[in-house]
Design an enzyme around this catalytic site. Structure first.
Site, PDB file in Angstrom:
ATOM      1  N   GLU A  43      -4.441   4.079  -8.152  1.00 14.51           N
ATOM      2  CA  GLU A  43      -5.669   4.714  -7.678  1.00 14.51           C
ATOM      3  C   GLU A  43      -5.751   6.125  -8.223  1.00 14.51           C
ATOM      4  O   GLU A  43      -4.862   6.951  -7.995  1.00 14.51           O
ATOM      5  CB  GLU A  43      -5.725   4.747  -6.142  1.00 14.51           C
ATOM      6  CG  GLU A  43      -7.005   5.409  -5.653  1.00 14.51           C
ATOM      7  CD  GLU A  43      -7.121   5.515  -4.138  1.00 14.51           C
ATOM      8  OE1 GLU A  43      -7.912   6.361  -3.677  1.00 14.51           O
ATOM      9  OE2 GLU A  43      -6.407   4.768  -3.430  1.00 14.51           O
TER      10      GLU A  43
ATOM     11  N   LYS B   5      -6.910   9.609  -7.970  1.00 16.13           N
ATOM     12  CA  LYS B   5      -7.364  10.485  -6.881  1.00 16.13           C
ATOM     13  C   LYS B   5      -8.100  11.684  -7.485  1.00 16.13           C
ATOM     14  O   LYS B   5      -7.574  12.793  -7.548  1.00 16.13           O
ATOM     15  CB  LYS B   5      -6.179  10.940  -6.033  1.00 16.13           C
ATOM     16  CG  LYS B   5      -5.400   9.816  -5.382  1.00 16.13           C
ATOM     17  CD  LYS B   5      -6.199   9.090  -4.322  1.00 16.13           C
ATOM     18  CE  LYS B   5      -6.414   9.966  -3.119  1.00 16.13           C
ATOM     19  NZ  LYS B   5      -7.057   9.196  -2.007  1.00 16.13           N
TER      20      LYS B   5
ATOM     21  N   ASP C  99       0.492  -1.785   4.587  1.00 15.54           N
ATOM     22  CA  ASP C  99       1.677  -0.935   4.703  1.00 15.54           C
ATOM     23  C   ASP C  99       2.916  -1.762   5.041  1.00 15.54           C
ATOM     24  O   ASP C  99       4.037  -1.267   4.949  1.00 15.54           O
ATOM     25  CB  ASP C  99       1.475   0.106   5.818  1.00 15.54           C
ATOM     26  CG  ASP C  99       0.310   1.051   5.555  1.00 15.54           C
ATOM     27  OD1 ASP C  99      -0.034   1.250   4.378  1.00 15.54           O
ATOM     28  OD2 ASP C  99      -0.251   1.577   6.532  1.00 15.54           O
TER      29      ASP C  99
ATOM     30  N   HIS D  73      -0.561  10.792  -2.412  1.00 10.72           N
ATOM     31  CA  HIS D  73      -1.902  10.432  -1.942  1.00 10.72           C
ATOM     32  C   HIS D  73      -2.812  11.633  -1.718  1.00 10.72           C
ATOM     33  O   HIS D  73      -3.951  11.650  -2.172  1.00 10.72           O
ATOM     34  CB  HIS D  73      -1.809   9.621  -0.643  1.00 10.72           C
ATOM     35  CG  HIS D  73      -3.142   9.239  -0.088  1.00 10.72           C
ATOM     36  ND1 HIS D  73      -3.849  10.047   0.804  1.00 10.72           N
ATOM     37  CD2 HIS D  73      -3.918   8.149  -0.310  1.00 10.72           C
ATOM     38  CE1 HIS D  73      -4.996   9.450   1.095  1.00 10.72           C
ATOM     39  NE2 HIS D  73      -5.067   8.304   0.440  1.00 10.72           N
TER      40      HIS D  73
ATOM     41  N   ASP E  97      -0.960   6.177  -5.723  1.00  9.10           N
ATOM     42  CA  ASP E  97      -2.008   7.181  -5.929  1.00  9.10           C
ATOM     43  C   ASP E  97      -1.534   8.237  -6.921  1.00  9.10           C
ATOM     44  O   ASP E  97      -0.374   8.643  -6.891  1.00  9.10           O
ATOM     45  CB  ASP E  97      -2.332   7.872  -4.605  1.00  9.10           C
ATOM     46  CG  ASP E  97      -2.718   6.877  -3.529  1.00  9.10           C
ATOM     47  OD1 ASP E  97      -3.876   6.452  -3.519  1.00  9.10           O
ATOM     48  OD2 ASP E  97      -1.852   6.515  -2.705  1.00  9.10           O
TER      49      ASP E  97
ATOM     50  N   GLU F   2       0.699  -0.630  -4.830  1.00 13.10           N
ATOM     51  CA  GLU F   2      -0.431   0.278  -4.999  1.00 13.10           C
ATOM     52  C   GLU F   2       0.089   1.689  -4.888  1.00 13.10           C
ATOM     53  O   GLU F   2       0.986   1.969  -4.085  1.00 13.10           O
ATOM     54  CB  GLU F   2      -1.477  -0.007  -3.914  1.00 13.10           C
ATOM     55  CG  GLU F   2      -2.766   0.795  -4.048  1.00 13.10           C
ATOM     56  CD  GLU F   2      -2.785   2.104  -3.266  1.00 13.10           C
ATOM     57  OE1 GLU F   2      -3.753   2.874  -3.421  1.00 13.10           O
ATOM     58  OE2 GLU F   2      -1.823   2.386  -2.516  1.00 13.10           O
TER      59      GLU F   2
ATOM     60  N   HIS G  78       0.823  -1.205   0.000  1.00 13.30           N
ATOM     61  CA  HIS G  78       0.000   0.000   0.000  1.00 13.30           C
ATOM     62  C   HIS G  78       0.858   1.257   0.000  1.00 13.30           C
ATOM     63  O   HIS G  78       1.592   1.509   0.963  1.00 13.30           O
ATOM     64  CB  HIS G  78      -0.890  -0.043   1.248  1.00 13.30           C
ATOM     65  CG  HIS G  78      -1.844   1.075   1.381  1.00 13.30           C
ATOM     66  ND1 HIS G  78      -1.807   1.964   2.444  1.00 13.30           N
ATOM     67  CD2 HIS G  78      -2.883   1.463   0.599  1.00 13.30           C
ATOM     68  CE1 HIS G  78      -2.791   2.833   2.303  1.00 13.30           C
ATOM     69  NE2 HIS G  78      -3.455   2.560   1.202  1.00 13.30           N
ATOM     70  N   ARG G  79       0.823   1.988  -1.108  1.00 11.22           N
ATOM     71  CA  ARG G  79       1.714   3.148  -1.324  1.00 11.22           C
ATOM     72  C   ARG G  79       3.176   2.710  -1.222  1.00 11.22           C
ATOM     73  O   ARG G  79       4.034   3.450  -0.763  1.00 11.22           O
ATOM     74  CB  ARG G  79       1.413   4.265  -0.319  1.00 11.22           C
ATOM     75  CG  ARG G  79      -0.052   4.660  -0.251  1.00 11.22           C
ATOM     76  CD  ARG G  79      -0.318   5.733   0.788  1.00 11.22           C
ATOM     77  NE  ARG G  79      -1.745   5.802   1.112  1.00 11.22           N
ATOM     78  CZ  ARG G  79      -2.275   6.497   2.106  1.00 11.22           C
ATOM     79  NH1 ARG G  79      -1.485   7.208   2.896  1.00 11.22           N
ATOM     80  NH2 ARG G  79      -3.573   6.486   2.331  1.00 11.22           N
TER      81      ARG G  79
END
Length: 242
Positions: free
Chosen positions: A109, A111, A229, A49, A36, A34, A7-8
């Protein structure tokens, strides 16, 4: 087998949404990363993000109000500055250029719920095509209108609807997009969510899963994947359970 998405990037141990975090996740053997995407004043796709720069960089104000030249002077090392030193905000192109040499999945993702970045979908699709990442790509967004546009632009790209609250029959709702999966907030789903989705051949990948007991429960329930994370923790658990 449950896929582990960083995640990120490996954001529990490195600055989120930076090349450092992505490279570390790939080195660990994460099934996917992943990230953003926002857009600068001059139309560059950048990986960050928040709509504002304040939390994760040394700059202040909105991403949309900066040109890329100005934005890249900001330090994105966030709370890991002593560990990493100066780290810039990467462009999506930079991440794709690196990702094209690997074999892991990439979840982008969009945003674009708070700031409606005009033309973002077209630009992302063009880059996916340029770097030939179609078969390893998942596009997700809380803006489901944006996902509908993505579907029109490219019927082949895998799409997933993000949501925070409990949705009644999400596996049926996403047929309207249509999307092949959904990414719920961990607390807004149950094991029934997974069973119902699989009956409709839809993928479920919850976020953000950082506690080992949640990871174990989801793997046992046969979830398709989850975002964490701490990919190192999830990968170690997956190894012991396989």
């Amino acid at each position: 087998m449950t896929k582990i998405f960083a995640h990120r990037g490996a954001s529990g141990t490195f600055p989120e949404n930076t090349m450092t975090a992505f490279e570390h996740a790939a080195a660990l053997g994460a099934d996917g990363i992943e990230l953003d995407v926002q857009m600068t004043k001059d139309g560059r796709l950048v990986v960050i993000h928040d709509e504002k720069l304040d939390r994760t960089t040394s700059l202040t104000g909105y991403v949309k109000d900066y040109t890329y030249q100005d934005l890249k002077t900001g330090d994105a090392s966030h709370r890991f500055s002593e560990k990493t030193g100066f780290v810039p905000v990467p462009t999506l192109e930079e991440v794709f250029d690196w990702a094209a040499t690997g074999d892991f999945l990439v979840n982008v993702e969009l945003k674009n719920s708070i700031v409606r970045y005009h033309g973002m979908e077209e630009k992302v699709m063009a880059l996916i095509s340029e770097y030939q990442l179609q078969d390893r790509m998942i596009l997700s967004s809380f803006n489901h209108e944006s996902l509908v546009l993505c579907r029109r632009l490219n019927p082949e790209i895998e799409l997933a609807a993000l949501y925070m609250d409990v949705i009644y029959q999400p596996e049926q709702y996403i047929e309207m997009i249509p999307a092949s999966g959904f990414h719920p907030y961990l607390r807004s789903m149950s094991e029934h969510t997974i069973k119902n989705a699989h009956q409709k051949q839809k993928a479920v990948r919850p976020f953000t899963v950082n506690r080992e007991e949640d990871m174990k429960r989801l793997m046992e329930a046969g979830v398709d994947g989850f975002f964490t994370d701490f990919p190192e923790k999830a990968l170690q658990l997956k190894k012991t359970m396989s």
